[in-house]
Design an enzyme around this catalytic site. Structure first.
Site, short mmCIF file in Angstrom:
data_model
loop_
_atom_site.label_atom_id
_atom_site.label_comp_id
_atom_site.label_asym_id
_atom_site.label_seq_id
_atom_site.Cartn_x
_atom_site.Cartn_y
_atom_site.Cartn_z
N LYS A 35 0.88 -1.18 0.00
CA LYS A 35 0.00 0.00 0.00
C LYS A 35 0.91 1.22 0.00
O LYS A 35 1.43 1.63 1.03
CB LYS A 35 -0.88 -0.02 1.27
CG LYS A 35 -2.19 0.72 1.16
CD LYS A 35 -2.14 2.19 1.09
CE LYS A 35 -1.84 2.99 2.31
NZ LYS A 35 -1.71 4.43 1.96
N GLU A 68 -0.80 7.40 -0.50
CA GLU A 68 -1.78 7.94 -1.45
C GLU A 68 -1.33 9.30 -2.00
O GLU A 68 -1.90 9.80 -2.96
CB GLU A 68 -3.17 8.05 -0.78
CG GLU A 68 -3.29 9.07 0.35
CD GLU A 68 -2.78 8.53 1.71
OE1 GLU A 68 -2.01 7.56 1.73
OE2 GLU A 68 -3.17 9.13 2.74
N SER A 73 4.17 8.05 10.47
CA SER A 73 4.26 8.85 11.69
C SER A 73 4.04 7.95 12.92
O SER A 73 3.41 6.89 12.83
CB SER A 73 3.21 9.96 11.65
OG SER A 73 1.94 9.37 11.50
N CYS A 92 13.16 11.22 7.54
CA CYS A 92 13.05 10.75 8.93
C CYS A 92 14.40 10.80 9.62
O CYS A 92 14.48 10.62 10.83
CB CYS A 92 12.48 9.35 8.98
SG CYS A 92 13.62 8.13 8.33
N GLU A 112 7.56 16.73 15.92
CA GLU A 112 8.15 16.58 14.59
C GLU A 112 7.52 17.61 13.65
O GLU A 112 6.30 17.63 13.47
CB GLU A 112 7.87 15.16 14.07
CG GLU A 112 8.49 14.89 12.71
CD GLU A 112 8.30 13.45 12.25
OE1 GLU A 112 7.24 12.85 12.52
OE2 GLU A 112 9.23 12.93 11.60
P1 NAD Z 1 1.53 8.94 7.86
O1 NAD Z 1 1.64 8.27 9.17
O2 NAD Z 1 0.55 10.03 7.69
O3 NAD Z 1 1.14 7.85 6.72
C1 NAD Z 1 1.85 6.65 6.59
C2 NAD Z 1 0.90 5.60 6.00
O4 NAD Z 1 -0.19 5.37 6.90
C3 NAD Z 1 0.27 6.04 4.67
O5 NAD Z 1 0.29 4.94 3.79
C4 NAD Z 1 -1.13 6.47 5.05
O6 NAD Z 1 -2.06 6.20 4.04
C5 NAD Z 1 -1.45 5.64 6.28
N1 NAD Z 1 -2.26 6.35 7.27
C6 NAD Z 1 -2.20 7.68 7.58
N2 NAD Z 1 -3.08 7.96 8.56
C7 NAD Z 1 -3.69 6.80 8.89
C8 NAD Z 1 -4.69 6.45 9.85
N3 NAD Z 1 -5.22 7.34 10.65
N4 NAD Z 1 -5.08 5.15 9.91
C9 NAD Z 1 -4.54 4.22 9.10
N5 NAD Z 1 -3.59 4.51 8.17
C10 NAD Z 1 -3.17 5.78 8.07
O7 NAD Z 1 3.00 9.40 7.45
P2 NAD Z 1 3.44 10.32 6.22
O8 NAD Z 1 3.02 11.72 6.48
O9 NAD Z 1 3.05 9.68 4.93
O10 NAD Z 1 5.04 10.21 6.31
C11 NAD Z 1 5.81 11.02 7.16
C12 NAD Z 1 6.08 10.32 8.49
O11 NAD Z 1 6.78 9.09 8.26
C13 NAD Z 1 6.99 11.14 9.39
O12 NAD Z 1 6.52 11.04 10.70
C14 NAD Z 1 8.35 10.46 9.25
O13 NAD Z 1 9.22 10.63 10.35
C15 NAD Z 1 7.93 9.02 9.11
N6 NAD Z 1 8.98 8.20 8.49
C16 NAD Z 1 9.68 7.38 9.30
C17 NAD Z 1 10.71 6.61 8.77
C18 NAD Z 1 11.52 5.72 9.68
O14 NAD Z 1 12.40 5.03 9.18
N7 NAD Z 1 11.27 5.69 10.97
C19 NAD Z 1 10.99 6.68 7.40
C20 NAD Z 1 10.23 7.52 6.60
C21 NAD Z 1 9.21 8.29 7.16
#
Ligand code: NAD
Length: 490
Positions: A181, A184, A234, A289, A390
């Site tokens: 997945k 989006e 996140s 990240c 963050e």
């Molecule tokens: P996000 O958490 O908003 O989304 C990540 C995934 O979860 C997406 O596929 C999204 O569709 C899904 N999602 C979002 N909200 C959801 C919910 N309420 N219920 C179920 N699924 C949901 O993250 P983002 O904004 O796409 O990416 C940025 C975040 O990712 C930052 O916090 C960053 O630090 C983190 N990140 C961490 C690493 C690591 O290695 N730790 C690497 C890359 C990014």
């Protein structure tokens, strides 16, 4: 005629075929630098997940029966395909995400690195097992690693090409089948990569992709036919994924958010350290990240940082990542821009000194871009919101600590612990930082402490939920389970 880089309507890839989502609702994706429409992505549904899981389950028995070296050969072919389409993958990544072409180079290259590491799966699986003869009279004992079924991979927006590939090559090389997945917000890099996987002739159902947002994720988490989930995003969502996987009996590795501290000692190489700090905190417009978000100047280093950082940030050239000379692109969306700007407003309100203000930055030729310029706060205190949460934008918070004890105290008090860096020319300082800091990825004179594909990737504390990290050897352990047979032959 050159090939069109973006499909008009993103579809799902299920059982070797492209299929429209069961949910007719679609969202338009725009290029964050130009505002130009790239295409539409479905909101998705749990029904799409069911179809993909069915296809993955159907493909699993035959796929796991293939010798490991036969599975690995598909990955050798995928590697060649990715190299042959390299430039195109960079351009898709830059146009859907906004990062510069040089940054997309890192994104795509690190994905290829993982494919290459997974090509060695026959040896890796062998090394993760073991055998000992004569554990008792006439009895031998053999442990092998076996695949487990269908795994799901859920990705964030900030590395459209690389992050799903921290997982997919290892999962399939070790004999599992997968459902991916993508974010989006940036589905197109994965669409192209799935086209390439189709072209190498992977058996239908080995790799599947379902596009969409929250309903797709929850469909994955609730599925009874998924053995485990690899998630990156996140921390609040990572925690939700972790809890729901636990409740439904799945394996889970959930990599969460970050607030990375860089500590600077006054014995560092100043020119090189400043350039490295700016690259870390401004790269991908702060949406990494591993980006340094809080810089702690120890003792006299604080005043030197205060003096040098504004001039270094002024050198950052903001614009369209496709253009030569541009060193920082836009942030991903108007909504995210608002969020970053609101954090800058908050920093001002809580009394930090705003020395470089990126809120008003515009790029004349690109009025629809989501621009935030380099931003620097000084006099930041650990309890301020900008030092705790963050921001995920091009904002550096400069803080003072009187000595390393105080710096460590501040950093260790933070609930997130993804990465951390030290700038010093003193080995004893570096050693102490590496040993004592909680972050699981530590840089010494390196601002983006990214382990290569043959090492594990992931943080600790509130930045990681689970046990086994992304890529490398731990990934093979995550996607397989031990079977031990104790054998006696009369
Ligand atoms: P996000 O958490 O908003 O989304 C990540 C995934 O979860 C997406 O596929 C999204 O569709 C899904 N999602 C979002 N909200 C959801 C919910 N309420 N219920 C179920 N699924 C949901 O993250 P983002 O904004 O796409 O990416 C940025 C975040 O990712 C930052 O916090 C960053 O630090 C983190 N990140 C961490 C690493 C690591 O290695 N730790 C690497 C890359 C990014």
């Amino acid at each position: 005629m050159t090939k069109k880089l973006f499909v008009e309507r993103v579809q799902n890839y299920i059982g070797g075929q492209w299929k429209a989502s069961a949910n007719p609702e679609h969202v338009t994706i725009t290029n964050p630098a130009t505002g130009e429409s790239l295409g539409q992505v479905p909101t998705g549904s749990a029904r799409d997940v069911d179809d993909a899981v069915k296809a993955a389950r159907a493909a699993y028995p035959a796929w796991r029966e293939l010798p490991a070296q036969t599975r690995a050969r598909y990955l050798f072919a995928l590697r060649d395909k990715m190299e042959a389409n390299y430039q195109e993958l960079l351009e898709i990544c830059t146009q859907e995400h906004g990062k510069t072409l040089a940054e997309s180079n890192g994104d795509v290259r690190r994905g290829i690195d993982s494919v290459e590491v997974a090509c060695g799966m026959p040896s890796t699986m062998l090394n993760e097992g073991g055998a000992l003869e004569q554990i008792s009279a006439g009895i031998d004992c053999v442990t092998v690693r076996q695949p487990m079924g269908v795994f799901a991979i859920i990705a964030p927006y900030n590395f459209p090409s690389m992050v799903p590939f921290w997982f997919l090559p290892y999962a399939i090389a070790s004999g599992n089948t997968v459902v991916v997945k993508p974010s989006e917000q940036v589905p197109f890099s994965q669409v192209r990569l799935f086209e390439l996987m189709h072209e190498i002739g992977l058996p239908p159902g080995v790799v599947n992709m379902v596009n969409g947002a929250r309903d797709v994720v929850n469909g994955i988490l609730d599925s009874k036919d998924i053995a485990g989930v690899s998630f990156v995003g996140s921390s609040p969502v990572a925690e939700h994924v972790y809890a729901r996987c636990g409740a439904t009996g799945k394996r889970v590795q959930a990599l969460g958010g970050a607030k990375n501290f860089g500590v600077v000692m006054d014995d560092c190489d100043w020119d090189k350290s400043i350039a490295n700090i700016v690259d870390s905190s401004m790269g991908c417009a702060g949406q990494r990240c591993l980006a340094l978000s809080v810089v702690v100047g120890v003792g006299k280093a604080y005043a030197e940082l205060e003096k040098r950082l504004p001039a270094a940030l002024a050198q950052v050239k903001v614009g369209n990542g496709m253009d030569a000379g541009v060193t920082m692109g836009p942030v991903i969306s108007a909504r995210h821009r608002e969020k970053v700007v609101s954090y800058i407003d908050k920093g001002v309100a809580e009394g930090a000194k705003l020395v470089v203000d990126g809120r008003k930055l515009t790029v004349a030729s690109l009025p629809k871009g989501h621009w935030v310029g380099p931003t620097l706060f000084t006099e930041v205190k650990p309890e301020m919101v900008i030092a705790r949460e963050e921001i995920f934008g091009p904002v550096v918070c400069l803080m003072h600590a009187k000595d390393m004890d105080e710096a460590l105290k501040v950093v260790k008090a933070h609930p997130l612990a993804n990465a951390s860096s030290i700038y010093t020319s003193n080995g004893a300082h570096a050693r102490r930082w590496c040993k004592e800091v909680d972050a699981a990825m530590v840089g010494v004179n390196i601002g983006v402490a990214a382990p290569m594909a043959f090492f594990g990737f992931g943080g600790s504390k509130g930045s990681f939920f689970g046990d086994l990290k992304g890529h490398g050897r731990e990934q093979v352990q995550f996607y397989t389970q031990n079977k031990t047979s104790i054998q006696r032959w009369w």
